[in-house]
Enzyme design. Structure first.
Site, mmCIF file in Angstrom:
data_model
loop_
_atom_site.group_PDB
_atom_site.id
_atom_site.type_symbol
_atom_site.label_atom_id
_atom_site.label_comp_id
_atom_site.label_asym_id
_atom_site.label_seq_id
_atom_site.Cartn_x
_atom_site.Cartn_y
_atom_site.Cartn_z
ATOM 1 N N VAL A 32 0.837 -1.206 0.000
ATOM 2 C CA VAL A 32 0.000 0.000 0.000
ATOM 3 C C VAL A 32 0.874 1.259 0.000
ATOM 4 O O VAL A 32 0.642 2.193 -0.777
ATOM 5 C CB VAL A 32 -0.928 0.003 1.243
ATOM 6 C CG1 VAL A 32 -1.693 1.311 1.342
ATOM 7 C CG2 VAL A 32 -1.881 -1.173 1.190
ATOM 8 N N LYS A 56 15.230 -2.805 2.736
ATOM 9 C CA LYS A 56 14.232 -2.438 1.732
ATOM 10 C C LYS A 56 14.518 -1.039 1.182
ATOM 11 O O LYS A 56 14.448 -0.790 -0.028
ATOM 12 C CB LYS A 56 12.852 -2.473 2.387
ATOM 13 C CG LYS A 56 11.716 -2.482 1.392
ATOM 14 C CD LYS A 56 10.371 -2.395 2.079
ATOM 15 C CE LYS A 56 9.795 -3.736 2.420
ATOM 16 N NZ LYS A 56 8.423 -3.624 2.984
ATOM 17 N N GLU A 177 -4.109 -6.147 -5.340
ATOM 18 C CA GLU A 177 -2.786 -6.597 -5.795
ATOM 19 C C GLU A 177 -2.912 -7.000 -7.264
ATOM 20 O O GLU A 177 -3.911 -7.567 -7.677
ATOM 21 C CB GLU A 177 -2.305 -7.785 -4.964
ATOM 22 C CG GLU A 177 -1.905 -7.351 -3.578
ATOM 23 C CD GLU A 177 -1.209 -8.441 -2.786
ATOM 24 O OE1 GLU A 177 -0.547 -9.296 -3.388
ATOM 25 O OE2 GLU A 177 -1.341 -8.408 -1.553
ATOM 26 N N LYS A 243 -14.009 0.251 4.940
ATOM 27 C CA LYS A 243 -12.998 -0.651 4.389
ATOM 28 C C LYS A 243 -13.282 -2.112 4.758
ATOM 29 O O LYS A 243 -13.326 -3.002 3.903
ATOM 30 C CB LYS A 243 -11.613 -0.231 4.882
ATOM 31 C CG LYS A 243 -10.495 -1.217 4.577
ATOM 32 C CD LYS A 243 -10.345 -1.406 3.071
ATOM 33 C CE LYS A 243 -9.518 -2.615 2.735
ATOM 34 N NZ LYS A 243 -8.173 -2.357 2.439
ATOM 35 N N LEU A 289 -18.140 -13.144 -8.522
ATOM 36 C CA LEU A 289 -19.089 -14.258 -8.507
ATOM 37 C C LEU A 289 -18.492 -15.421 -9.289
ATOM 38 O O LEU A 289 -19.209 -16.146 -9.964
ATOM 39 C CB LEU A 289 -20.424 -13.839 -9.136
ATOM 40 C CG LEU A 289 -21.368 -13.011 -8.264
ATOM 41 C CD1 LEU A 289 -22.660 -12.714 -8.997
ATOM 42 C CD2 LEU A 289 -21.676 -13.708 -6.939
ATOM 43 N N GLY A 292 -14.763 -21.211 -7.457
ATOM 44 C CA GLY A 292 -13.402 -21.741 -7.513
ATOM 45 C C GLY A 292 -12.951 -22.272 -6.172
ATOM 46 O O GLY A 292 -13.765 -22.670 -5.330
ATOM 47 N N CYS A 299 -5.493 -9.951 2.399
ATOM 48 C CA CYS A 299 -6.560 -9.028 2.820
ATOM 49 C C CYS A 299 -7.849 -9.726 3.232
ATOM 50 O O CYS A 299 -8.255 -9.643 4.386
ATOM 51 C CB CYS A 299 -6.833 -8.029 1.711
ATOM 52 S SG CYS A 299 -5.362 -7.132 1.227
ATOM 53 N N LYS A 302 -7.831 -12.128 6.353
ATOM 54 C CA LYS A 302 -7.527 -11.411 7.606
ATOM 55 C C LYS A 302 -8.615 -10.378 7.925
ATOM 56 O O LYS A 302 -8.998 -10.199 9.075
ATOM 57 C CB LYS A 302 -6.133 -10.786 7.493
ATOM 58 C CG LYS A 302 -6.028 -9.295 7.675
ATOM 59 C CD LYS A 302 -4.608 -8.802 7.619
ATOM 60 C CE LYS A 302 -4.402 -7.597 6.742
ATOM 61 N NZ LYS A 302 -4.955 -6.350 7.098
ATOM 62 N N ARG A 366 0.586 -15.276 0.196
ATOM 63 C CA ARG A 366 -0.006 -15.301 1.542
ATOM 64 C C ARG A 366 -1.433 -15.852 1.458
ATOM 65 O O ARG A 366 -2.229 -15.432 0.622
ATOM 66 C CB ARG A 366 -0.002 -13.891 2.149
ATOM 67 C CG ARG A 366 1.386 -13.486 2.621
ATOM 68 C CD ARG A 366 1.399 -12.077 3.131
ATOM 69 N NE ARG A 366 1.312 -11.121 2.036
ATOM 70 C CZ ARG A 366 1.272 -9.803 2.211
ATOM 71 N NH1 ARG A 366 1.296 -9.294 3.427
ATOM 72 N NH2 ARG A 366 1.212 -8.995 1.175
HETATM 73 C C1 UGA Z 1 -8.758 -6.936 -1.998
HETATM 74 C C2 UGA Z 1 -9.825 -5.913 -2.436
HETATM 75 O O1 UGA Z 1 -10.375 -6.313 -3.699
HETATM 76 C C3 UGA Z 1 -9.222 -4.522 -2.555
HETATM 77 O O2 UGA Z 1 -10.245 -3.588 -2.877
HETATM 78 C C4 UGA Z 1 -8.590 -4.139 -1.211
HETATM 79 O O3 UGA Z 1 -7.978 -2.869 -1.249
HETATM 80 C C5 UGA Z 1 -7.529 -5.180 -0.842
HETATM 81 O O4 UGA Z 1 -8.155 -6.481 -0.776
HETATM 82 C C6 UGA Z 1 -6.949 -4.790 0.492
HETATM 83 O O5 UGA Z 1 -7.674 -4.864 1.495
HETATM 84 O O6 UGA Z 1 -5.825 -4.291 0.547
HETATM 85 P P1 UGA Z 1 -6.807 -8.286 -3.234
HETATM 86 O O7 UGA Z 1 -6.704 -9.087 -1.981
HETATM 87 O O8 UGA Z 1 -5.571 -7.754 -3.852
HETATM 88 O O9 UGA Z 1 -7.778 -7.012 -3.026
HETATM 89 O O10 UGA Z 1 -7.461 -9.226 -4.337
HETATM 90 P P2 UGA Z 1 -8.888 -9.480 -4.996
HETATM 91 O O11 UGA Z 1 -8.812 -9.191 -6.428
HETATM 92 O O12 UGA Z 1 -9.964 -8.813 -4.237
HETATM 93 O O13 UGA Z 1 -9.010 -11.073 -4.818
HETATM 94 C C7 UGA Z 1 -9.033 -11.677 -3.525
HETATM 95 C C8 UGA Z 1 -9.210 -13.173 -3.642
HETATM 96 O O14 UGA Z 1 -10.521 -13.498 -4.083
HETATM 97 C C9 UGA Z 1 -8.265 -13.854 -4.634
HETATM 98 O O15 UGA Z 1 -7.754 -15.034 -4.061
HETATM 99 C C10 UGA Z 1 -9.152 -14.172 -5.821
HETATM 100 O O16 UGA Z 1 -8.695 -15.275 -6.550
HETATM 101 C C11 UGA Z 1 -10.459 -14.470 -5.118
HETATM 102 N N1 UGA Z 1 -11.654 -14.322 -5.982
HETATM 103 C C12 UGA Z 1 -11.975 -13.116 -6.506
HETATM 104 C C13 UGA Z 1 -12.466 -15.427 -6.214
HETATM 105 O O17 UGA Z 1 -12.200 -16.528 -5.729
HETATM 106 N N2 UGA Z 1 -13.592 -15.272 -6.996
HETATM 107 C C14 UGA Z 1 -13.927 -14.074 -7.519
HETATM 108 O O18 UGA Z 1 -14.968 -13.992 -8.203
HETATM 109 C C15 UGA Z 1 -13.095 -12.970 -7.277
#
Ligand code: UGA
Length: 480
Positions: A32, A56, A177, A243, A289, A292, A299, A302, A366
């Site tokens: 972030v 770092k 991410e 959030k 939606l 999988g 994120c 946690k 993670r």
């Molecule tokens: C998530 C949120 O989408 C961000 O808005 C937020 O800022 C971030 O957490 C955070 O709190 O910092 P992120 O963890 O990077 O972002 O990834 P996502 O794209 O949200 O995916 C999260 C998980 O859900 C992944 O493992 C993805 O494969 C899974 N996922 C996502 C599914 O299994 N099905 C879906 O339809 C969408």
């Protein structure tokens, strides 16, 4: 105000066409912090990014990157070269120069699921020990509701009242991410939680180029003029809560669709079609939606846990979110169950794994479902050969005992099955004819429903996905 007028330059090196720039400190050069620091620098501000990990800081100052994120390396490099972004390790050296301070340090989970706020507290201690004059201290790390209140109390106890004047604000991040740079420049909304007009004004000033979309877009060549980004101003508690509520809602969508996927498998329906059609209702929306092996990353798991703890300690019934977690954890059991069912005996079977990262376009493993699945297969005695375009080094640190392959074909070589666990473009573009020829048994378990069932079967594979009625386990008789 600590604002300096900037002349408009035509050159690409100055990417903010009109307005002011500010001096800003970003504490934490993690995911972030680094995106926020380089993004703010790109819009014209002068940013000092502080991280107490000297290694770092040295890496960043030497032009290296501490992790993989598309587009971020270029952004950091360009802004360092332009003198708008620097990395240091002492907060004290930044405070004297910057009025606006973003706290972007980690808030990992404690054993009981609560967020560990010790890094936030440590930063607060350093700020209160050396800050002089007025500062706006903004929490950007994901924190439980009322953390802002605690920061205010901390400053009132430990800060030098005569010398240190402050506002505390919350400005939650919504960066994903893999597309964090895009999300920084083109957010759906910017949320700020404040308790003074001055704090709101300063934050609006910080984000003006993003709100007005007035920067020269570093990502899209022909970005065009985009509409103004909504600026949502709330009290501090509400911003903090937004959030956790956003992430928990998205996680809930995923667990909901996975629950439906299990039913589809049991009764012989097609979860992909069901998800597509329910998502067409604009009140529901089609994203998040996708059935999988469940959500992972640093994120959602946690934040859902932490939000449950927040609800619990406020005396509210958050069992809905406990179920979201439970459904997600069961994804691994169900997927491994399918593998065992098809392979009969897992011991000694050679299993190729495509994808280790918790999602594509990141090297982050993670809480990655792929690693949980691999651990389960190793416990069953499988021989695992894995490939991921970016995440192998990080996976190796956690599971050193498997073979890491130079490419996806090598992972599939001689395998009794391959598991597709992260939907990387590179994996989608594999030559399936070649894969079929090199496998001992052409069997694909698609944990992300990333391949087209018809195409894979036409290539001569056996194919097991998530939520497809084609693999109905049992049929419920009509009328029951
Ligand atoms: C998530 C949120 O989408 C961000 O808005 C937020 O800022 C971030 O957490 C955070 O709190 O910092 P992120 O963890 O990077 O972002 O990834 P996502 O794209 O949200 O995916 C999260 C998980 O859900 C992944 O493992 C993805 O494969 C899974 N996922 C996502 C599914 O299994 N099905 C879906 O339809 C969408």
């Amino acid at each position: 105000m600590f604002v300096v007028r900037f002349e408009v330059e035509e050159s690409n090196s100055l990417r903010w066409r009109n307005g002011n720039h500010m001096n800003i400190t970003v504490i934490g050069a993690g995911y972030v912090g680094l995106i926020t620091a380089s993004g703010l620098a790109e819009t014209g501000h002068r940013v000092i990014c502080v991280d107490d990990d000297q290694g770092k800081v040295d890496t960043l100052n030497a032009g290296g990157m501490p992790f993989y994120e598309p587009g971020l390396g270029g952004l950091v490099h360009r802004n360092r070269e332009a003198g708008r972004l620097e990395f240091i390790s002492r907060i004290e050296d930044a405070l004297a120069q910057c009025q606006v301070i973003f706290i972007c340090v980690g808030t990992p989970p404690l054993e009981n699921g609560e967020a560990d706020l010790s890094s936030v507290e440590l930063v607060a201690r350093r700020i209160s020990a050396s800050a002089r004059g007025y500062h706006l201290v903004i929490e950007k790390s994901t924190v439980p509701v009322q953390t802002g209140r605690r920061l205010q109390k901390h400053f009132s106890i430990y800060g030098d009242n005569a010398q240190f004047h402050y506002d505390v604000a919350s400005n939650p991040e919504f960066l994903r991410e893999g597309s964090g740079v895009e999300d920084f420049f083109h957010p759906d909304r910017i949320v700020v939680g404040v308790d003074s007009a001055k704090a709101a004004e300063l934050l609006e000033e910080v984000y003006r180029p993003v709100l007005e979309q007035s920067f020269v877009c570093p990502i899209h060549e022909n970005c065009g003029k985009r509409p103004r980004v909504p600026f949502v101003v709330t009290d501090i508690n509400s911003a903090e809560l937004i959030k956790h509520a956003s992430n928990s809602f998205l996680a809930m969508k995923i667990s909901f669709v996975n629950m439906i996927a299990d039913l589809c498998e049991a009764v012989g329906a097609d979860a992909a079609k069901v998800a597509e059609a329910i998502g067409m209702d604009s009140r529901i929306g089609g994203s998040f939606l996708k059935p999988g092996i469940g959500f992972g990353g640093s994120c959602f798991p946690k934040d859902v846990q932490a939000f449950v703890r927040v609800g619990q300690s406020a005396g509210c019934d958050f069992n809905l979110l406990r179920e979201v977690e439970r459904i997600n954890q069961r994804r691994i059991d169900l997927f491994v169950g399918k593998i065992k069912n098809e392979l009969w005996v897992v011991r000694g079977k050679r299993i190729g794994v495509w994808g280790l990262a918790f999602k594509p376009c990141t090297d982050d493993v993670r809480s990655a479902p792929a690693l949980a699945i691999i651990r389960r297969l190793l416990a069953e005695g499988a021989v695992v050969r894995a490939y991921d375009p970016q995440a192998m080094e990080k996976a190796k640190a956690q599971i050193p005992e498997i073979a890491y392959c130079p490419d996806a074909y090598s992972a599939a070589q001689g395998a009794d099955a391959v598991l597709a666990l992260t939907e990387w473009e590179e994996i989608l573009r594999l030559d399936l004819n070649k894969v079929r020829q090199i496998m001992a048994r052409p069997l694909i378990f698609d944990g992300r429903n990333m391949f087209s069932r018809t195409a894979v079967i036409e290539h001569g594979f056996e194919y097991v996905d998530v939520g497809s009625g084609a693999h109905a386990r049992k049929h419920v008789p009509a009328g029951r």
